[in-house]
Design an enzyme around this catalytic site. Structure first.
Site, PDB file in Angstrom:
ATOM      1  N   GLY A   1      25.086 -11.696   3.429  1.00 42.58           N
ATOM      2  CA  GLY A   1      25.381 -12.281   4.731  1.00 42.58           C
ATOM      3  C   GLY A   1      25.880 -13.710   4.675  1.00 42.58           C
ATOM      4  N   VAL A   2      25.404 -14.512   5.620  1.00 42.87           N
ATOM      5  CA  VAL A   2      25.885 -15.891   5.721  1.00 42.87           C
ATOM      6  C   VAL A   2      25.432 -16.701   4.502  1.00 42.87           C
ATOM      7  CG1 VAL A   2      23.935 -16.780   7.108  1.00 42.87           C
ATOM      8  CG2 VAL A   2      26.229 -17.734   7.408  1.00 42.87           C
ATOM      9  N   ASP A   3      24.285 -16.376   3.943  1.00 39.65           N
ATOM     10  CA  ASP A   3      23.769 -17.053   2.751  1.00 39.65           C
ATOM     11  C   ASP A   3      24.749 -16.892   1.582  1.00 39.65           C
ATOM     12  OD1 ASP A   3      22.007 -18.328   1.032  1.00 39.65           O
ATOM     13  OD2 ASP A   3      20.557 -16.678   0.945  1.00 39.65           O
TER      14      ASP A   3
ATOM     15  N   TYR B   1      17.794  -9.558   8.819  1.00 37.26           N
ATOM     16  CA  TYR B   1      16.400  -9.665   9.250  1.00 37.26           C
ATOM     17  C   TYR B   1      16.121  -9.012  10.599  1.00 37.26           C
ATOM     18  CZ  TYR B   1      15.092 -12.726   5.317  1.00 37.26           C
ATOM     19  OH  TYR B   1      14.820 -13.249   4.070  1.00 37.26           O
TER      20      TYR B   1
HETATM   21  N1  AR6 Z   1      29.671 -17.401   9.375  1.00 35.68           N
HETATM   22  C1  AR6 Z   1      28.909 -17.328  10.482  1.00 35.68           C
HETATM   23  N2  AR6 Z   1      28.000 -16.358  10.707  1.00 35.68           N
HETATM   24  C2  AR6 Z   1      27.879 -15.413   9.757  1.00 35.68           C
HETATM   25  C3  AR6 Z   1      28.628 -15.413   8.546  1.00 35.68           C
HETATM   26  C4  AR6 Z   1      29.565 -16.458   8.384  1.00 35.68           C
HETATM   27  N3  AR6 Z   1      30.319 -16.547   7.287  1.00 35.68           N
HETATM   28  N4  AR6 Z   1      28.251 -14.324   7.814  1.00 35.68           N
HETATM   29  C5  AR6 Z   1      27.301 -13.668   8.526  1.00 35.68           C
HETATM   30  N5  AR6 Z   1      27.087 -14.320   9.695  1.00 35.68           N
HETATM   31  P1  AR6 Z   1      22.327 -12.681   7.850  1.00 35.68           P
HETATM   32  P2  AR6 Z   1      19.441 -13.103   8.334  1.00 35.68           P
HETATM   33  C6  AR6 Z   1      26.124 -14.003  10.770  1.00 35.68           C
HETATM   34  O1  AR6 Z   1      22.106 -11.253   7.517  1.00 35.68           O
HETATM   35  O2  AR6 Z   1      19.388 -12.015   9.353  1.00 35.68           O
HETATM   36  C7  AR6 Z   1      20.479 -12.911   3.285  1.00 35.68           C
HETATM   37  O3  AR6 Z   1      20.661 -12.015   2.232  1.00 35.68           O
HETATM   38  C8  AR6 Z   1      25.696 -12.567  10.943  1.00 35.68           C
HETATM   39  O4  AR6 Z   1      26.643 -11.856  11.719  1.00 35.68           O
HETATM   40  O5  AR6 Z   1      23.249 -13.475   7.011  1.00 35.68           O
HETATM   41  O6  AR6 Z   1      18.775 -14.416   8.666  1.00 35.68           O
HETATM   42  C9  AR6 Z   1      19.477 -14.012   2.970  1.00 35.68           C
HETATM   43  O7  AR6 Z   1      19.442 -14.338   1.598  1.00 35.68           O
HETATM   44  C10 AR6 Z   1      24.378 -12.724  11.691  1.00 35.68           C
HETATM   45  O8  AR6 Z   1      24.623 -12.923  13.081  1.00 35.68           O
HETATM   46  O9  AR6 Z   1      20.924 -13.513   7.882  1.00 35.68           O
HETATM   47  C11 AR6 Z   1      18.198 -13.434   3.458  1.00 35.68           C
HETATM   48  O10 AR6 Z   1      17.608 -12.602   2.481  1.00 35.68           O
HETATM   49  C12 AR6 Z   1      23.837 -14.038  11.128  1.00 35.68           C
HETATM   50  O11 AR6 Z   1      24.922 -14.682  10.463  1.00 35.68           O
HETATM   51  C13 AR6 Z   1      18.616 -12.580   4.640  1.00 35.68           C
HETATM   52  O12 AR6 Z   1      19.950 -12.193   4.399  1.00 35.68           O
HETATM   53  C14 AR6 Z   1      22.671 -13.900  10.179  1.00 35.68           C
HETATM   54  O13 AR6 Z   1      22.820 -12.746   9.368  1.00 35.68           O
HETATM   55  C15 AR6 Z   1      18.567 -13.371   5.930  1.00 35.68           C
HETATM   56  O14 AR6 Z   1      18.815 -12.519   7.001  1.00 35.68           O
END
Ligand code: AR6
Length: 172
Positions: free
Chosen positions: A32-34, A122
């Site tokens: 994801g964003v991470d 999450y």
């Molecule tokens: N820019 C902006 N928003 C984004 C981007 C981006 N480049 N990519 C994804 N999103 P998630 P969580 C949005 O799954 O639920 C990871 O593996 C996405 O659409 O990234 O907090 C970590 O290491 C969503 O709305 O984070 C943790 O293990 C939001 O960002 C776990 O996932 C968060 O999605 C964290 O899960």
């Protein structure tokens, strides 16, 4: 007065003082964003993360942004995993936002951008998460200081509409 607004963008492209990372407790990257933030920042940020010794839910830690246009990353924000809403998730999510904003203020940052913490992998429902994000940020609106801009960076039009509705509710 802090200006709160929502945009649709890839958070790794934003030239703000800090972007917030929805990390995991290892701080060593993920999906994801991470994953996107680590890829864009480059290996030097991963190296700095290794030195931080992890991050518990609700904690916030700061690193430099390296190859990102953002100066810093508040990686930090390890969001709660959604387990139905009865396990203190709302309090933990509000802490993620509140502590990130406090850390930004401590470091004298002028602008920060948040992704939808916990609303991806999450599993947090976007309506509930966005309401908490906007309400928590709004508590800081009238505080004096350098921090002048909080951006809610959405990854879809649907998410953007949800944030815009909550932000419009603040003005009403
Ligand atoms: N820019 C902006 N928003 C984004 C981007 C981006 N480049 N990519 C994804 N999103 P998630 P969580 C949005 O799954 O639920 C990871 O593996 C996405 O659409 O990234 O907090 C970590 O290491 C969503 O709305 O984070 C943790 O293990 C939001 O960002 C776990 O996932 C968060 O999605 C964290 O899960």
């Amino acid at each position: 007065m802090i200006n709160l607004h929502a945009i649709k963008a890839n958070i790794t492209t934003l030239a703000v003082d800090a972007i917030v990372n929805a990390a995991n407790s290892s701080l060593l990257g993920g999906g994801g964003v991470d994953g996107a933030i680590h890829r864009a920042a480059g290996p030097e940020m991963l190296h700095e993360c290794r030195l931080l010794g992890g991050c518990r839910t609700g904690e916030v830690k700061i690193t430099r942004g390296y190859k990102l246009p953002a100066r810093f990353v508040l990686h930090t924000t390890v969001g709660p995993v959604w387990r139905g809403g009865g396990h203190g998730e709302d309090t933990l999510l509000a802490q993620c936002y509140g502590r990130s904003i406090e850390l930004a203020r401590t470091h004298g940052l002028g602008s920060i951008a948040f992704p939808g913490i916990s609303t991806g992998r999450y599993g947090y429902p976007i309506e509930r998460a966005a309401g908490i994000a906007v309400a928590t940020a709004a508590e800081f609106r009238d505080q004096a200081g350098v921090l002048g801009e909080i951006i809610f960076c959405c990854f879809s039009d649907a998410d953007l509409r949800v944030y815009e509705a909550f932000l419009a509710g603040l003005e009403a």
